[in-house]
Design an enzyme around this catalytic site. Sequence first.
Site, PDB file in Angstrom:
ATOM      1  N   GLY A  57       0.519   2.140  -3.988  1.00 28.01           N
ATOM      2  CA  GLY A  57       1.250   3.399  -3.966  1.00 28.01           C
ATOM      3  C   GLY A  57       2.193   3.480  -5.142  1.00 28.01           C
ATOM      4  O   GLY A  57       1.914   2.956  -6.225  1.00 28.01           O
ATOM      5  N   GLU A  58       3.306   4.181  -4.942  1.00 26.62           N
ATOM      6  CA  GLU A  58       4.351   4.361  -5.969  1.00 26.62           C
ATOM      7  C   GLU A  58       3.915   5.251  -7.124  1.00 26.62           C
ATOM      8  O   GLU A  58       4.696   5.549  -8.015  1.00 26.62           O
ATOM      9  CB  GLU A  58       4.818   3.010  -6.552  1.00 26.62           C
ATOM     10  N   GLY A  59       2.657   5.668  -7.152  1.00 31.77           N
ATOM     11  CA  GLY A  59       2.128   6.349  -8.322  1.00 31.77           C
ATOM     12  C   GLY A  59       1.531   5.390  -9.329  1.00 31.77           C
ATOM     13  O   GLY A  59       1.222   5.774 -10.464  1.00 31.77           O
TER      14      GLY A  59
END
Length: 344
Positions: free
Chosen positions: A309-311
Amino acid sequence: MFSIFRTDKRLTAELQAKIDTKTKPLGALGQLEDVALKVGLIQQSLEPVLNKPHMLVFAGDHGIVEEGVSPFPQEVTPQMVLNFLNGGAAINVFCRQNNINLEVVNAGVASDLPEHPKLFDACIAKGTQSYLTKAAMTDEQVKSAFIRGGEQVKRVAKGGCNVIGFGEMGIGNTSSAALLMHRITGVPLVECVGRGTGLDEKGVLKKLSILQQAAANHPDDHNPLHTLARFGGFEIAMICGAMLKAAELKMLVLIDGFIATSALLVAHALYPEVLDYCVFTHQSDESGHRHMLNYLNVQPLLQLDLRLGEGSGVAVAYPLVASSVAFLNEMASFADAGVSTDED
């Protein structure tokens, strides 16, 4: 609510001709050609430019965590937000590497957060309700999240950005994404639920059981906004609104993994045209993501078994997007280079 821009056939033909007459066999640059075409159509230009790439990481907490769906406590959410602000997370490293501006948005973290120039406070409430017994959010909270997510994108666009990605942080948000996916795509819940932040087999079965109970407690009325209110998170709802606003502003939207794509599923259910503005950067290792991509009938640029995640997938894939625009603008055509073709 949103005015989505549509492209015209003449420009499509002109861009495709420009791509096809570069000094290469037809289609030889594969998905890079698809990305180049898409960016040109979004910008309505034969010479598109990527300006000031930006990553917005939305953070929020989930009431369902108290039911035991995650091996990590809710306290990890604000701890990771601080890590983002201190520059120590994977997304910080990859954004620095690729000159992507990174900012964090507090969508609904359950703890107080310090003031910071890279932290924007859009908090709706300190975490959602547990959807095991009640809706995670009210309809008004969903509406507010859409507006606040869109406002963040407008702020970034005013600074000259035309390419944006969205990351997230929120312990328990793979559970929300799994339920959103299940309701919107119709894929059986068992195929939507994965390991999240590292559950073992026993933990996955417990998580599945809890989510099955939650689904049974909320009848499906096939309304994507109601589905989002029942099972979503503030960060997911804000990303959904942000994606739609970015499309309205004719920005290129880079899609990350499982959580971000769950937000896109809602956006797509509301406005299918949003896909015209999206590039899918990777296929996550979270088990349900492949089904999401298949449902949307899209092809990701990478498959690196990421499940952070997190980009992170957006930041890692961004150089490929930049390469797509570079070849469109800088690569010689057969005529420019004086190279013969079979038609000469």
